[in-house]
Design an enzyme around this catalytic site. Structure first.
Site, PDB file in Angstrom:
ATOM      1  N   LYS A 171      -7.040 -16.376   4.171  1.00 50.75           N
ATOM      2  CA  LYS A 171      -7.665 -16.220   2.853  1.00 50.75           C
ATOM      3  C   LYS A 171      -6.602 -16.342   1.770  1.00 50.75           C
ATOM      4  O   LYS A 171      -5.713 -15.494   1.665  1.00 50.75           O
ATOM      5  CB  LYS A 171      -8.325 -14.838   2.731  1.00 50.75           C
ATOM      6  CG  LYS A 171      -9.184 -14.735   1.480  1.00 50.75           C
ATOM      7  CD  LYS A 171      -9.533 -13.307   1.145  1.00 50.75           C
ATOM      8  CE  LYS A 171      -8.724 -12.769   0.008  1.00 50.75           C
ATOM      9  NZ  LYS A 171      -8.797 -13.525  -1.249  1.00 50.75           N
ATOM     10  N   GLU A 226       4.090  -7.641   3.126  1.00 47.31           N
ATOM     11  CA  GLU A 226       5.115  -8.050   2.153  1.00 47.31           C
ATOM     12  C   GLU A 226       4.579  -7.673   0.782  1.00 47.31           C
ATOM     13  O   GLU A 226       3.628  -8.289   0.296  1.00 47.31           O
ATOM     14  CB  GLU A 226       5.370  -9.566   2.229  1.00 47.31           C
ATOM     15  CG  GLU A 226       5.869 -10.048   3.582  1.00 47.31           C
ATOM     16  CD  GLU A 226       7.231  -9.496   3.952  1.00 47.31           C
ATOM     17  OE1 GLU A 226       7.999  -9.113   3.047  1.00 47.31           O
ATOM     18  OE2 GLU A 226       7.518  -9.425   5.158  1.00 47.31           O
ATOM     19  N   GLU A 248       6.313  -2.023 -11.181  1.00 47.02           N
ATOM     20  CA  GLU A 248       6.325  -3.491 -11.129  1.00 47.02           C
ATOM     21  C   GLU A 248       5.470  -4.061 -12.264  1.00 47.02           C
ATOM     22  O   GLU A 248       4.312  -3.676 -12.429  1.00 47.02           O
ATOM     23  CB  GLU A 248       5.785  -3.983  -9.785  1.00 47.02           C
ATOM     24  CG  GLU A 248       5.915  -5.500  -9.651  1.00 47.02           C
ATOM     25  CD  GLU A 248       5.308  -6.058  -8.367  1.00 47.02           C
ATOM     26  OE1 GLU A 248       4.178  -5.682  -8.013  1.00 47.02           O
ATOM     27  OE2 GLU A 248       5.973  -6.904  -7.731  1.00 47.02           O
ATOM     28  N   CYS A 267       7.969 -12.515  -6.545  1.00 44.61           N
ATOM     29  CA  CYS A 267       8.263 -11.149  -6.088  1.00 44.61           C
ATOM     30  C   CYS A 267       9.768 -10.879  -6.107  1.00 44.61           C
ATOM     31  O   CYS A 267      10.189  -9.733  -6.165  1.00 44.61           O
ATOM     32  CB  CYS A 267       7.703 -10.933  -4.694  1.00 44.61           C
ATOM     33  SG  CYS A 267       8.285 -12.155  -3.513  1.00 44.61           S
TER      34      CYS A 267
END
Ligand code: NAD
Length: 480
Positions: free
Chosen positions: A173, A248, A384, A282
């Site tokens: 997906k 991750e 973040e 990231c």
């Protein structure tokens, strides 16, 4: 209108519900197609197909599996113009970036694991004259691969390539925000020679499709890349089912500049590591720490370079900064700029929506933003943001900067700039990060372990780590 379909059991199909999600082009803010709003039932059909195909694909000779993956990679290259255009349009990233990074890396991922599997060997352990142990590594079964929007095809292939090379079948997906290049890849699967059902894509929202994939009892292994909050949800679903998983997740990466560093190189690379892909990688360094002796010099040179970055239409060859992926994400990033002001930060540059003329007038653009005067442990410096926003903070000593760098819940990557070899090694050792770059950034060898510590994830991808993850080891002990 560009309409996307699911790819299940070797066929492009509509979702069972016949419901669709609008696909928006971030650079214009306009709908340009749709994708299936699939549900649990679609996932069920895809997992059944993958389960049936496992008995075929897992028994193919390794060389034959490798040949198919190599052909798939060749087909990406043969259609690269279409892939590049699609990746840029779906994500908002400059076409130039998609051409140099995303699409070449997608075919490289397939080739890397297509060849790695040929050289993959398992261990044996001899016990003097008593016995010999050898380890069998078998594919697990149906693998669920769930990927994010920031490097769409790059991260999608980074998962499906090792899963398939190791002999698993896949239900995948892509992000609902960037489904287009995964769809294009699925259109080439039959031509590459993948047996029906070996590789399937179910498009749709994470809470429907992703959730159904992770909780399906016939999915044996889950590989996920995305946000830490989603990772927590997935872990809470999978852990009680005892499936294998790799997560991750997010990061808040420090970029540390010591006064003995090559300042020109550090400034130039730091601009890139802060704002490449609009800061939506990231591994971008979002917290820059500069030793006080060179702080003023660094800030002046850094801002002067940031000022010159070209923001604009991703299709334009001169564009270095494109659009953010969605309106919601743009507003989230702007919320953090507001928070930084409330926390006492000074915006040295950026922080506004720039005026982009022509077809991109309603796109989701944000000027690269540089913030100073913040406490190293404030929310802006520990949460973040995942956008074109960096903070710069001075420091005096190595000990002090290590405390700042390690002072967040994340531990994905760090960059260190110094000409002192001993210090470089020492600092690298004490950073609680899965990846450390010394005097460079984003130099990637696909054989190395990739992933983060703490809330940046569980497990590692890349090279042997990925092949170990997608296989189940079994020890066989033979008595002499
Ligand atoms: P996200 O967590 O919102 O979504 C990632 C994927 O998970 C999407 O396909 C989404 O549909 C799906 N998903 C959402 N809810 C789900 C659920 N309940 N069950 C299963 N799947 C679900 O992340 P995003 O916004 O697409 O990506 C940005 C995040 O990804 C950032 O935090 C970034 O740091 C992280 N990221 C990490 C790495 C890494 O290697 N560590 C690489 C790229 C991006």
């Amino acid at each position: 209108m560009k309409n996307i379909k699911n790819f299940i059991d070797g066929k492009l199909v509509d979702p069972i519900s016949k419901q669709y999600i609008e696909n928006i082009e971030p650079a214009t803010g306009k709908v340009y197609g749709n994708l299936p709003d699939s549900k649990k039932e679609d996932v069920g059909v895809a997992v059944d197909a993958a389960k049936a195909a496992f008995s075929v694909w897992s028994k193919w000779p390794v060389q034959k599996r490798s040949d198919v993956l190599m052909k798939w990679a060749d087909l990406i290259d043969a259609n690269k113009a279409e892939f590049i255009e699609a990746e840029s349009r779906d994500n908002g990233k400059p076409m130039k970036l998609a051409a140099h990074v995303d699409i070449p890396r997608a075919s490289a991922n397939l080739r890397f694991f297509a060849t790695a599997i040929i050289h993959y060997a398992s261990e044996s352990h001899k016990m003097d004259d008593v016995a010999i142990n050898y380890t069998l590594r078998a594919p697990i079964g149906v693998a669920a691969c769930i990927s994010p929007w920031n490097l769409p095809l790059y991260l999608f292939t980074w998962k499906i390539a090792p899963a398939l090379a190791a002999g698993n079948t896949v239900v995948a997906k892509p992000s609902e925000l960037t489904p287009m290049t995964a769809f294009l890849l699925s259109k080439l699967a039959n031509e590459a020679g993948l047996p029906s059902g070996t590789f399937n894509i179910v498009h749709g929202y994470g809470h429907h499709v992703g959730q159904a994939m992770t909780e399906h009892p016939d999915v044996g292994v889950v590989s996920f890349t995305g946000g830490t909050e989603t990772g927590k949800k997935i872990a809470s679903t999978i852990a009680p089912m005892f499936k294998k998983y790799s997560l991750e997740l997010g990061g808040k990466n420090p970029n540390i500049i010591f006064s003995d560093a090559d300042l020109e190189d550090a400034v130039k690379t730091s601009v890139h590591s802060s704002f490449a892909n609009q800061g939506q990688i990231c591994l971008c360094g979002s917290r820059i720490f500069v030793q006080s002796e060179v702080y003023d010099q660094f800030v002046e040179q850094f801002v002067s370079r940031v000022r010159r970055l070209q923001i604009g239409d991703p299709e334009d060859d001169a564009t270095q900064v494109g659009a953010l992926v969605s309106k919601a994400h743009l507003e989230k990033v702007e919320g953090y700029i507001q928070l930084a002001k409330e926390e006492g930060g000074t915006i040295l540059f950026g922080g506004q929506r720039p005026i982009v003329a022509g077809r991109c007038a309603d796109g989701y653009f944000l000027t690269p933003t540089v913030i100073v005067d913040l406490d190293p442990y404030c929310r802006t410096n520990t949460e973040e943001i995942f956008g074109p926003v960096v903070t710069i903070t001075p420091f005096e000593t190595e000990e002090e900067v290590l405390a700042y760098a390690n002072g967040t819940p994340y531990g994905l990557s760090a960059t260190v700039w110094t000409d002192n070899l001993k210090r470089g090694h020492r600092v690298a050792e004490f950073l609680k990060m899965g990846i450390v770059w010394l005097n460079c950034w984003l130099v990637r060898d696909l054989r190395t372990p990739f992933g983060g510590m703490k809330q940046s994830g569980v497990g590692r991808e890349g090279g042997l780590e990925a092949l170990r993850f997608f296989t189940e080891p079994k020890n066989v002990c033979v008595k002499y």
